[in-house]
Design a protein around this motif. Sequence first.
Motif, mmCIF file in Angstrom:
data_model
loop_
_atom_site.group_PDB
_atom_site.id
_atom_site.type_symbol
_atom_site.label_atom_id
_atom_site.label_comp_id
_atom_site.label_asym_id
_atom_site.label_seq_id
_atom_site.Cartn_x
_atom_site.Cartn_y
_atom_site.Cartn_z
ATOM 1 N N MET A 226 -10.352 36.374 28.572
ATOM 2 C CA MET A 226 -11.123 36.354 29.814
ATOM 3 C C MET A 226 -10.271 36.791 30.996
ATOM 4 S SD MET A 226 -13.705 33.150 29.788
ATOM 5 C CE MET A 226 -14.786 32.823 28.398
ATOM 6 N N GLN A 227 -10.855 37.590 31.851
ATOM 7 C CA GLN A 227 -10.203 38.138 33.038
ATOM 8 C C GLN A 227 -9.719 37.005 33.939
ATOM 9 O OE1 GLN A 227 -12.988 40.570 35.120
ATOM 10 N NE2 GLN A 227 -11.431 41.888 35.997
ATOM 11 N N SER A 228 -8.416 36.906 34.156
ATOM 12 C CA SER A 228 -7.855 35.744 34.843
ATOM 13 C C SER A 228 -8.254 35.656 36.311
ATOM 14 C CB SER A 228 -6.332 35.747 34.723
ATOM 15 O OG SER A 228 -5.772 36.923 35.280
ATOM 16 N N ASP A 229 -8.313 36.799 37.015
ATOM 17 C CA ASP A 229 -8.638 36.733 38.442
ATOM 18 C C ASP A 229 -10.074 36.256 38.664
ATOM 19 O OD1 ASP A 229 -9.201 39.159 37.146
ATOM 20 O OD2 ASP A 229 -9.342 40.266 39.018
ATOM 21 N N PHE A 230 -11.016 36.773 37.888
ATOM 22 C CA PHE A 230 -12.418 36.373 38.003
ATOM 23 C C PHE A 230 -12.580 34.910 37.579
ATOM 24 C CE2 PHE A 230 -16.979 37.632 36.472
ATOM 25 C CZ PHE A 230 -17.529 36.910 37.521
ATOM 26 N N ARG A 231 -11.983 34.549 36.454
ATOM 27 C CA ARG A 231 -12.093 33.182 35.954
ATOM 28 C C ARG A 231 -11.470 32.181 36.925
ATOM 29 N NH1 ARG A 231 -12.278 31.195 30.258
ATOM 30 N NH2 ARG A 231 -11.706 28.994 30.279
ATOM 31 N N THR A 232 -10.351 32.547 37.554
ATOM 32 C CA THR A 232 -9.699 31.644 38.509
ATOM 33 C C THR A 232 -10.618 31.317 39.674
ATOM 34 O OG1 THR A 232 -7.484 32.445 37.937
ATOM 35 C CG2 THR A 232 -7.736 31.422 40.101
ATOM 36 N N LEU A 233 -11.335 32.335 40.160
ATOM 37 C CA LEU A 233 -12.275 32.109 41.251
ATOM 38 C C LEU A 233 -13.391 31.164 40.813
ATOM 39 C CD1 LEU A 233 -15.113 33.056 42.736
ATOM 40 C CD2 LEU A 233 -13.090 32.765 44.127
#
Length: 376
Positions: free
Chosen positions: A212-219
């Motif tokens: 999973m894409q870390s930047d999107f998931r972090t948000l």
Amino acid sequence: MPFLLFTCIFLTFYAYFGYPLSLFLLSLFRCREVQKSMITPAITFIITAFNEEKRIREKLANTLALDYPPELLQVVVASDGSTDRTNEIVREYAARGVLLLEVTARGGKENAQKEAVAIAQGEILVFSDVATMIEAGSLHRMMANFADPSIGCVSSVDRVIGRDGKPCGEGAYVRYEMWLRDLEGRVNSLVGLSGSFFAARKEVCRDFSPDMQSDFRTLLNSMRLGWRGVGDPEVVGLYQDVGDSGREFDRKVRTVLRGLTVFFKNLEFLNPFRYGLFSYQFFCHKLLRWLVPLFLAGAFLANAALASSSLCYLSLFLLQSAFYLVAGGGWRNPALGRRTPFKIPLYFITVNVAIAVAWLRYLRGNRMVMWTPSER
């Protein structure tokens, strides 16, 4: 056919212009200012790298030159199965406080980040790519946002520079994205972070996943925990456009494919009764934007069927055709593609072709994990 044509045109324009306009109008009545204060929390600065022997020295020199108390800054290079001299070069900086984390079995960028999070000592985690250069005062400016208890993550502003030192076609598109992020943060929260340079509270990063894409998931994790994400115009990540357009196209496909994976595993955020305004943002900025290739195809085919029925439809069809021909001319002739009348249409079409390819791969069950940095 007329209904299909004008619906597709409306949705295309709404995805790129109607949604930002709605946020701008909302910002006249609702503005969530970030309560900044100069603070110096302990930071772990995580750099992910794969076979970066040509650029890792420059990145480490840039990182070590950042204006931040060294006793509060842990620098970790997560080497994702590198087979060149990357690890050897990073070890040379051990005496200066740089920690090499060797992920021996290559598992992808997010997997390397997950391994780095597990050993991170800082209360705020900063993630950065090797290709991204950062201004000396950026960490202080970025940390100031975390003085606001409503902030869970902070994104940099991306600036893309061409080989001639001027903004490129991608740069114009990135500036549009930065403008949109500014509107989103002003009224509520960002919907995505800059993957090349962002920061988050450690609690937000505890469940990183390799696929999973870390930047999107972090948000999304921030929103789930009751925090929000913002961008800071004074925190800039600077990087060149890519040298290999084919590999850059693959990067765009990979980015959207991972974004689709995160989106459809987090459909709870479409519930406005739980997430309010963010549900509207989540739908418009992500899903509606990703459906634009379908709208473009629908508008072109419906317009082609109607072209012979009236001068109005014929003119609209010729206008659409001219736009695609200009983009095609920029693709066939790189010299033309660097000129403003060609580079923006070319980049727009390239992005939407990449989105279409990502959809096809997603629907076929492809969930890409591996990543190879683009040559810049």
